[in-house]
Design a protein around this motif. Structure first.
Motif, PDB file in Angstrom:
ATOM      1  N   LEU A 146      11.870  18.270  46.616  1.00  0.00           N
ATOM      2  CA  LEU A 146      12.777  18.553  47.819  1.00  0.00           C
ATOM      3  C   LEU A 146      14.139  18.915  47.058  1.00  0.00           C
ATOM      4  N   ILE A 147      14.642  18.185  46.055  1.00  0.00           N
ATOM      5  CA  ILE A 147      15.546  18.324  45.056  1.00  0.00           C
ATOM      6  C   ILE A 147      15.259  18.637  43.606  1.00  0.00           C
ATOM      7  N   THR A 148      15.994  19.867  43.139  1.00  0.00           N
ATOM      8  CA  THR A 148      15.640  20.165  41.711  1.00  0.00           C
ATOM      9  C   THR A 148      16.987  20.539  41.282  1.00  0.00           C
ATOM     10  N   ALA A 149      17.360  19.889  39.752  1.00  0.00           N
ATOM     11  CA  ALA A 149      18.226  20.232  39.269  1.00  0.00           C
ATOM     12  C   ALA A 149      17.788  20.997  37.953  1.00  0.00           C
ATOM     13  N   LYS A 150      18.416  22.369  37.689  1.00  0.00           N
ATOM     14  CA  LYS A 150      17.973  22.973  36.464  1.00  0.00           C
ATOM     15  C   LYS A 150      19.491  23.296  35.411  1.00  0.00           C
ATOM     16  N   ASN A 151      19.187  22.623  34.551  1.00  0.00           N
ATOM     17  CA  ASN A 151      20.370  22.695  33.366  1.00  0.00           C
ATOM     18  C   ASN A 151      21.683  22.622  33.868  1.00  0.00           C
ATOM     19  N   LEU A 152      21.963  21.647  34.740  1.00  0.00           N
ATOM     20  CA  LEU A 152      22.950  21.571  35.463  1.00  0.00           C
ATOM     21  C   LEU A 152      24.200  21.066  34.522  1.00  0.00           C
ATOM     22  N   TRP A 153      25.318  21.350  34.937  1.00  0.00           N
ATOM     23  CA  TRP A 153      26.687  20.856  34.281  1.00  0.00           C
ATOM     24  C   TRP A 153      27.746  20.923  35.179  1.00  0.00           C
ATOM     25  N   LYS A 154      28.506  19.868  34.966  1.00  0.00           N
ATOM     26  CA  LYS A 154      29.450  19.784  35.836  1.00  0.00           C
ATOM     27  C   LYS A 154      30.973  19.461  34.976  1.00  0.00           C
ATOM     28  N   LYS A 155      32.028  20.430  35.154  1.00  0.00           N
ATOM     29  CA  LYS A 155      33.087  20.153  34.265  1.00  0.00           C
ATOM     30  C   LYS A 155      34.464  20.368  35.076  1.00  0.00           C
ATOM     31  N   LEU A 214      29.036  15.730  33.418  1.00  0.00           N
ATOM     32  CA  LEU A 214      27.356  15.954  33.494  1.00  0.00           C
ATOM     33  C   LEU A 214      26.930  17.194  32.523  1.00  0.00           C
ATOM     34  N   GLU A 215      25.976  16.883  31.699  1.00  0.00           N
ATOM     35  CA  GLU A 215      25.521  18.282  31.061  1.00  0.00           C
ATOM     36  C   GLU A 215      23.913  18.188  31.062  1.00  0.00           C
ATOM     37  N   ARG A 216      23.249  19.138  31.072  1.00  0.00           N
ATOM     38  CA  ARG A 216      21.839  19.437  30.842  1.00  0.00           C
ATOM     39  C   ARG A 216      21.142  18.528  31.762  1.00  0.00           C
ATOM     40  N   ILE A 217      21.365  18.436  32.890  1.00  0.00           N
ATOM     41  CA  ILE A 217      20.527  17.798  33.737  1.00  0.00           C
ATOM     42  C   ILE A 217      19.409  18.358  34.291  1.00  0.00           C
ATOM     43  N   ASN A 218      18.189  17.871  34.133  1.00  0.00           N
ATOM     44  CA  ASN A 218      16.938  18.603  34.768  1.00  0.00           C
ATOM     45  C   ASN A 218      16.124  17.475  35.080  1.00  0.00           C
ATOM     46  N   ILE A 219      16.082  17.809  36.639  1.00  0.00           N
ATOM     47  CA  ILE A 219      15.185  16.580  37.301  1.00  0.00           C
ATOM     48  C   ILE A 219      14.557  17.256  38.561  1.00  0.00           C
ATOM     49  N   THR A 274      29.608  11.587  40.949  1.00  0.00           N
ATOM     50  CA  THR A 274      30.131  12.853  40.947  1.00  0.00           C
ATOM     51  C   THR A 274      28.645  13.740  41.285  1.00  0.00           C
ATOM     52  N   PHE A 275      27.473  13.197  40.621  1.00  0.00           N
ATOM     53  CA  PHE A 275      26.298  13.624  41.201  1.00  0.00           C
ATOM     54  C   PHE A 275      25.817  13.542  42.462  1.00  0.00           C
ATOM     55  N   LEU A 276      26.250  12.634  43.064  1.00  0.00           N
ATOM     56  CA  LEU A 276      26.087  12.361  44.523  1.00  0.00           C
ATOM     57  C   LEU A 276      26.876  13.035  45.275  1.00  0.00           C
ATOM     58  N   LYS A 277      27.992  13.257  44.824  1.00  0.00           N
ATOM     59  CA  LYS A 277      28.873  14.464  45.918  1.00  0.00           C
ATOM     60  C   LYS A 277      28.448  15.926  45.548  1.00  0.00           C
ATOM     61  N   MET A 278      27.679  16.030  44.574  1.00  0.00           N
ATOM     62  CA  MET A 278      27.129  17.507  44.309  1.00  0.00           C
ATOM     63  C   MET A 278      25.952  17.654  45.343  1.00  0.00           C
ATOM     64  N   LEU A 279      25.121  16.495  45.566  1.00  0.00           N
ATOM     65  CA  LEU A 279      24.154  16.393  46.472  1.00  0.00           C
ATOM     66  C   LEU A 279      24.458  16.721  47.764  1.00  0.00           C
ATOM     67  N   LEU A 280      25.706  15.881  48.004  1.00  0.00           N
ATOM     68  CA  LEU A 280      26.382  16.225  49.625  1.00  0.00           C
ATOM     69  C   LEU A 280      26.912  17.681  49.888  1.00  0.00           C
ATOM     70  N   GLY A 281      27.237  18.272  48.682  1.00  0.00           N
ATOM     71  CA  GLY A 281      28.042  19.537  48.789  1.00  0.00           C
ATOM     72  C   GLY A 281      29.354  19.363  48.646  1.00  0.00           C
ATOM     73  N   MET A 282      30.190  18.368  48.355  1.00  0.00           N
ATOM     74  CA  MET A 282      31.498  18.221  48.242  1.00  0.00           C
ATOM     75  C   MET A 282      32.064  18.798  46.695  1.00  0.00           C
ATOM     76  N   GLU A 283      30.917  18.767  45.725  1.00  0.00           N
ATOM     77  CA  GLU A 283      31.319  19.199  44.690  1.00  0.00           C
ATOM     78  C   GLU A 283      30.390  20.495  44.067  1.00  0.00           C
TER      79      GLU A 283
END
Length: 262
Positions: A10-19, A26-31, A51-60
């Motif tokens: 349902l949800i995939t993160a590939k080499n996810l970074w947030k600056k 966040l760096e190198r999130i793979n799930i 921050t990750f939660l807000k990224m899932l929501l679409g706020m970030e």
């Protein structure tokens, strides 16, 4: 509720970074997360959980890498597929309990005026009443938020999130301000709703025991790399991704040392 992995996450993160500028959060999130899982997230304050939660929501938005829903980029604004509940109650003080819950449905069907009439209005009222019954607020339909206890306000916030029938429920420390007895009741409620509504849940908590009790997987966010001269240079990763069961009551030794810092 047991979770049977589907062919596509349902949800995939590939080499996810947030600056934010030079600050790497966040760096190198793979799930990968499959429908029906209950993910609890722990870690020190400021490590990027919310921050990750807000990224899932679409706020970030991601700085680089991908965050996918059903194999497609997550929309860059909240939509009906994702509902969120914060620690601070997101209720409207001038509306009754029932009015708070039906408002989201009214704006969904009538975005310009936020009002429904006739049969459509009655259908939404019936849906809201049924949902409020499931969270134990039927006796309080006509009350205003200032007349509710903290636990009742949080039940109302959960009903607000669920009225639009989201596939994913995001919880940002929803029970942190509640007394222990009320928190125990809320734990049972959220597990009941998770099963009944076939939800996929992501929940931020500072309580390891809560994380192990509620989740089917527990993520620990922490930094793998540190520079004492430039603490903002590196971001957090998911250092532990642990399958858990509610039959367990002990926190595993390998992360027990982290509890002091949470």
């Amino acid at each position: 509720m047991s979770v049977t992995p589907q062919a596509t996450p349902l949800i995939t993160a590939k080499n996810l970074w947030k600056k934010y500028g030079n600050n790497t959060v966040l760096e190198r999130i793979n799930i990968s997360v499959y429908a029906g899982e209950f993910i609890t997230m722990v870690g020190t304050s400021g490590c990027g959980k919310s921050t990750f939660l807000k990224m899932l929501l679409g706020m970030e938005e991601a700085t680089s890498g991908e965050l996918l829903l059903d194999g497609k980029p997550i929309p860059n604004e909240p939509d009906q597929s994702r509902g969120i509940v914060f620690q601070q109650y997101s209720v409207f003080p001038h509306l009754t309990v029932l009015e708070n819950v039906i408002l989201a449905r009214e704006f969904e069907h009538s975005p310009l005026i936020g009002k429904l009439f006739g049969g459509k209005k009655q259908k939404v009222i019936d849906e809201a009443k049924a949902l409020l019954e499931s969270v134990g607020l039927t006796p309080s339909l006509a009350k205003y938020p200032h007349e509710l206890s903290g636990g009742m306000k949080q039940r109302l916030a959960i009903a607000q999130a669920l009225i639009r029938q989201p596939r994913i429920l995001l919880l940002d420390e929803p029970f942190g301000a509640l007394d222990p007895g009320i928190r125990a009741d809320m734990h049972q409620l959220i597990l009941k709703l998770w099963r009944e509504h076939n939800l996929t849940v992501f929940m931020v908590t500072h309580d390891l025991s809560e994380g192990f009790y509620l989740g089917t997987r527990l993520w620990v966010f922490d930094k793998l790399r540190r520079d004492p001269h430039s603490p903002e240079a590196y971001g957090a990763n998911i250092t532990y991704d642990l399958p858990v069961t509610r039959k367990k009551t002990e926190v595993p030794q390998e992360i027990k040392a982290a509890e002091i810092a949470l």
